[in-house]
Design a protein around this motif. Structure first.
Motif, mmCIF file in Angstrom:
data_model
loop_
_atom_site.group_PDB
_atom_site.id
_atom_site.type_symbol
_atom_site.label_atom_id
_atom_site.label_comp_id
_atom_site.label_asym_id
_atom_site.label_seq_id
_atom_site.Cartn_x
_atom_site.Cartn_y
_atom_site.Cartn_z
ATOM 1 N N GLY A 1 11.851 2.836 -6.813
ATOM 2 C CA GLY A 1 12.815 3.076 -7.950
ATOM 3 C C GLY A 1 13.885 1.840 -7.857
ATOM 4 O O GLY A 1 13.973 0.940 -7.062
ATOM 5 N N ALA A 2 15.049 2.127 -8.734
ATOM 6 C CA ALA A 2 16.247 1.169 -8.334
ATOM 7 C C ALA A 2 16.605 1.323 -7.137
ATOM 8 O O ALA A 2 16.462 2.342 -6.257
ATOM 9 C CB ALA A 2 17.100 1.671 -9.517
ATOM 10 N N ASP A 3 17.467 0.339 -6.794
ATOM 11 C CA ASP A 3 18.147 0.464 -5.464
ATOM 12 C C ASP A 3 19.252 1.142 -5.314
ATOM 13 O O ASP A 3 20.290 0.819 -5.767
ATOM 14 C CB ASP A 3 18.346 -1.091 -4.807
ATOM 15 C CG ASP A 3 18.919 -1.229 -3.468
ATOM 16 O OD1 ASP A 3 19.395 -0.245 -2.837
ATOM 17 O OD2 ASP A 3 18.537 -2.159 -2.824
ATOM 18 N N GLY B 1 10.803 6.494 -10.327
ATOM 19 C CA GLY B 1 12.143 6.062 -11.216
ATOM 20 C C GLY B 1 11.867 4.718 -11.681
ATOM 21 O O GLY B 1 10.682 4.680 -12.596
ATOM 22 N N GLY B 2 12.693 3.650 -11.516
ATOM 23 C CA GLY B 2 12.391 2.217 -11.953
ATOM 24 C C GLY B 2 10.805 1.955 -11.669
ATOM 25 O O GLY B 2 10.574 0.957 -12.483
ATOM 26 N N GLY B 3 10.327 2.211 -10.300
ATOM 27 C CA GLY B 3 8.931 1.806 -10.423
ATOM 28 C C GLY B 3 7.979 2.345 -11.049
ATOM 29 O O GLY B 3 7.099 1.642 -11.565
ATOM 30 N N GLU C 1 1.000 -1.025 0.043
ATOM 31 C CA GLU C 1 -0.019 0.182 -0.072
ATOM 32 C C GLU C 1 0.946 1.199 -0.046
ATOM 33 O O GLU C 1 0.370 2.319 -0.686
ATOM 34 C CB GLU C 1 -0.761 -0.110 1.296
ATOM 35 C CG GLU C 1 -2.288 -0.039 0.946
ATOM 36 C CD GLU C 1 -3.121 -0.126 2.007
ATOM 37 O OE1 GLU C 1 -3.952 -1.335 2.237
ATOM 38 O OE2 GLU C 1 -3.522 0.862 2.874
ATOM 39 N N ARG C 2 2.051 1.260 0.518
ATOM 40 C CA ARG C 2 2.949 2.368 0.626
ATOM 41 C C ARG C 2 3.820 2.619 -0.336
ATOM 42 O O ARG C 2 3.796 3.699 -0.935
ATOM 43 C CB ARG C 2 3.811 2.120 2.127
ATOM 44 C CG ARG C 2 4.579 3.301 2.142
ATOM 45 C CD ARG C 2 4.934 3.679 3.699
ATOM 46 N NE ARG C 2 5.932 4.563 3.752
ATOM 47 C CZ ARG C 2 7.293 4.461 4.282
ATOM 48 N NH1 ARG C 2 7.648 3.385 4.639
ATOM 49 N NH2 ARG C 2 8.072 5.538 4.288
ATOM 50 N N ALA C 3 4.217 1.590 -1.096
ATOM 51 C CA ALA C 3 4.786 1.645 -2.154
ATOM 52 C C ALA C 3 4.811 0.548 -3.059
ATOM 53 O O ALA C 3 4.904 -0.672 -2.877
ATOM 54 C CB ALA C 3 6.260 1.573 -1.961
HETATM 55 N N1 CO8 Z 1 16.653 2.692 -3.119
HETATM 56 C C1 CO8 Z 1 17.006 2.266 -1.838
HETATM 57 N N2 CO8 Z 1 16.445 2.437 -0.827
HETATM 58 C C2 CO8 Z 1 15.195 3.127 -0.803
HETATM 59 C C3 CO8 Z 1 14.787 3.606 -1.987
HETATM 60 C C4 CO8 Z 1 15.586 3.203 -3.117
HETATM 61 N N3 CO8 Z 1 15.324 3.877 -4.323
HETATM 62 N N4 CO8 Z 1 13.787 4.329 -1.777
HETATM 63 C C5 CO8 Z 1 13.652 4.114 -0.627
HETATM 64 N N5 CO8 Z 1 14.408 3.531 0.269
HETATM 65 C C6 CO8 Z 1 14.875 3.119 1.529
HETATM 66 C C7 CO8 Z 1 15.198 4.126 2.355
HETATM 67 O O1 CO8 Z 1 16.653 4.323 2.394
HETATM 68 C C8 CO8 Z 1 14.815 3.795 3.680
HETATM 69 O O2 CO8 Z 1 15.625 2.962 4.065
HETATM 70 P P1 CO8 Z 1 16.201 3.122 5.766
HETATM 71 O O3 CO8 Z 1 14.899 2.793 6.472
HETATM 72 O O4 CO8 Z 1 17.076 1.950 6.018
HETATM 73 O O5 CO8 Z 1 16.715 4.474 5.851
HETATM 74 C C9 CO8 Z 1 13.375 3.232 3.514
HETATM 75 O O6 CO8 Z 1 13.335 2.819 2.043
HETATM 76 C C10 CO8 Z 1 12.248 3.887 3.957
HETATM 77 O O7 CO8 Z 1 12.403 5.354 2.931
HETATM 78 P P2 CO8 Z 1 12.532 6.833 3.296
HETATM 79 O O8 CO8 Z 1 12.748 6.752 5.220
HETATM 80 O O9 CO8 Z 1 13.133 7.563 2.749
HETATM 81 O O10 CO8 Z 1 10.727 6.949 3.343
HETATM 82 P P3 CO8 Z 1 9.967 8.224 3.111
HETATM 83 O O11 CO8 Z 1 8.498 8.122 3.299
HETATM 84 O O12 CO8 Z 1 10.502 9.514 3.857
HETATM 85 O O13 CO8 Z 1 10.214 8.899 1.656
HETATM 86 C C11 CO8 Z 1 10.405 8.313 -0.613
HETATM 87 C C12 CO8 Z 1 9.983 8.071 0.717
HETATM 88 C C13 CO8 Z 1 9.947 9.916 -1.180
HETATM 89 C C14 CO8 Z 1 10.069 7.361 -1.636
HETATM 90 C C15 CO8 Z 1 11.953 8.653 -0.566
HETATM 91 O O14 CO8 Z 1 12.440 7.267 0.087
HETATM 92 C C16 CO8 Z 1 12.754 8.757 -1.938
HETATM 93 O O15 CO8 Z 1 12.971 9.639 -2.373
HETATM 94 N N6 CO8 Z 1 13.148 7.516 -2.459
HETATM 95 C C17 CO8 Z 1 14.196 7.430 -3.413
HETATM 96 C C18 CO8 Z 1 13.194 7.735 -4.729
HETATM 97 C C19 CO8 Z 1 14.110 7.885 -5.931
HETATM 98 O O16 CO8 Z 1 14.951 8.794 -6.254
HETATM 99 N N7 CO8 Z 1 13.929 6.729 -7.146
HETATM 100 C C20 CO8 Z 1 14.554 6.729 -8.229
HETATM 101 C C21 CO8 Z 1 15.925 5.902 -8.005
HETATM 102 S S1 CO8 Z 1 16.926 6.009 -9.576
HETATM 103 C C22 CO8 Z 1 16.120 4.794 -10.389
HETATM 104 O O17 CO8 Z 1 15.118 4.323 -10.299
HETATM 105 C C23 CO8 Z 1 17.014 4.586 -11.774
HETATM 106 C C24 CO8 Z 1 16.253 3.814 -12.943
HETATM 107 C C25 CO8 Z 1 17.106 3.330 -13.883
HETATM 108 C C26 CO8 Z 1 16.526 1.763 -14.388
HETATM 109 C C27 CO8 Z 1 15.839 1.282 -13.208
HETATM 110 C C28 CO8 Z 1 15.825 -0.203 -13.159
HETATM 111 C C29 CO8 Z 1 15.028 -0.769 -12.202
#
Ligand code: CO8
Length: 258
Positions: free
Chosen positions: A65-67, A108-110, A59-61
């Motif tokens: 995106g990519a890791d 992103g990837g999502g 529900e949350r996500a």
């Molecule tokens: N990768 C790894 N870990 C993540 C990611 C991610 N993309 N997104 C969230 N997490 C982790 C956080 O690090 C956190 O972990 P921890 O508790 O260990 O610190 C946990 O998930 C919860 O996240 P938040 O505490 O950040 O949660 P919020 O509710 O505060 O924020 C957001 C949610 C807004 C979604 C925020 O987590 C965020 O901005 N995430 C990154 C989003 C992003 O930039 N995505 C794009 C990534 S680049 C990409 O997808 C490249 C595409 C290329 C091809 C892809 C092929 C698959």
């Protein structure tokens, strides 16, 4: 099922359900997720008892995106040699329809994964975006190509250049999302839709998916010819006979998917 770590896989009737399951990382898409999702999808594609797939998250996500933690360690030459992210292309070779059931973040990837599916059903909490630019990179599994085809140049450019998120209403208005439903109902709606699709004649569904895909890839003339050849071929199926007979006899069809 195969031993999966990052996804849950279940067949419900004729629907194959793949649930991303890395809740602590908001379903971030690492290599393992890529291998598991594409493996599970290929298995459902090969299963004659399955007519439609659903890919979902929590529900949350759907997937944030990519890791980023995995990518932070990546090296350009290694990425090139292993064709980094290229494994996701296997999903586009699945010949049965795929419904993405999206709630929460699809970033992103999502967002790109959702767009690789044939249609998106979103909860009213869904948020879509291509925030790669904020990390100093760009989309990598179709974001710059599929988003522009889905929502047009103006909005795709806005989203990709600013990295901002778009809510479910905006996503529906702009044509990315087929339906928006209240948060509590999105899975039920997606499953009900997938079940209805899966009940149709499978050869017709597969031909239809192929035709719809051509719309992006071929000229109109080529696409029209492709569609016409496909409908002509479908006149060979038992389901075509049954579907038409059932209509004439005012009863429900009993498709055998042949
Ligand atoms: N990768 C790894 N870990 C993540 C990611 C991610 N993309 N997104 C969230 N997490 C982790 C956080 O690090 C956190 O972990 P921890 O508790 O260990 O610190 C946990 O998930 C919860 O996240 P938040 O505490 O950040 O949660 P919020 O509710 O505060 O924020 C957001 C949610 C807004 C979604 C925020 O987590 C965020 O901005 N995430 C990154 C989003 C992003 O930039 N995505 C794009 C990534 S680049 C990409 O997808 C490249 C595409 C290329 C091809 C892809 C092929 C698959």
């Amino acid at each position: 099922a195969a031993p999966y770590d990052t996804i849950l896989v279940e067949r419900r009737g004729r629907v194959g359900l793949v649930t991303l399951n890395r809740p602590k990382a908001l379903n971030a898409l690492n290599r393992r997720v890529m291998h598991e999702v594409t493996h599970a999808a290929a298995a459902f594609d090969a299963d004659p008892e399955v007519g439609c797939l659903v890919i979902t998250g929590s529900e949350r996500a759907f997937a944030a995106g990519a890791d980023i933690k995995e990518m932070a360690e990546a090296d350009a030459i290694a990425m090139y040699m292993e064709d980094g992210f290229g494994g996701w292309m296997a999903l586009t070779r699945v010949r049965k329809p795929i419904v993405a059931a999206v709630s929460g973040f699809a970033l992103g990837g999502g967002c790109e994964l959702a767009m690789m599916c044939d249609m998106i059903i979103a909860s009213d909490t869904a948020k879509f975006g291509q925030p790669e630019i904020k990390l100093g990179i760009i989309p990598g599994i179709g974001g710059s190509q599929r988003l522009i085809r889905a929502v047009g140049k103006a909005k795709a450019t806005d989203l990709c250049l600013t990295g901002r998120m778009m809510d479910a209403q905006e996503a529906e208005r702009s044509g990315l999302v087929a339906r928006v439903v209240p948060a509590g109902d999105f899975m039920a709606e997606a499953m009900k839709t997938a079940e209805a699709i899966a009940a149709m004649s499978l050869p017709a569904l597969m031909a239809l998916k192929e035709c719809l895909g051509r719309a992006d890839e071929a000229s109109l003339a080529e696409g029209l010819l492709f569609e016409r050849r496909a409908i002509q071929a479908l006149f060979a199926t038992a389901d075509r006979r049954e579907g038409m007979a059932a209509f004439v006899e005012k009863r429900a069809p009993n498709f055998t998917h042949r």
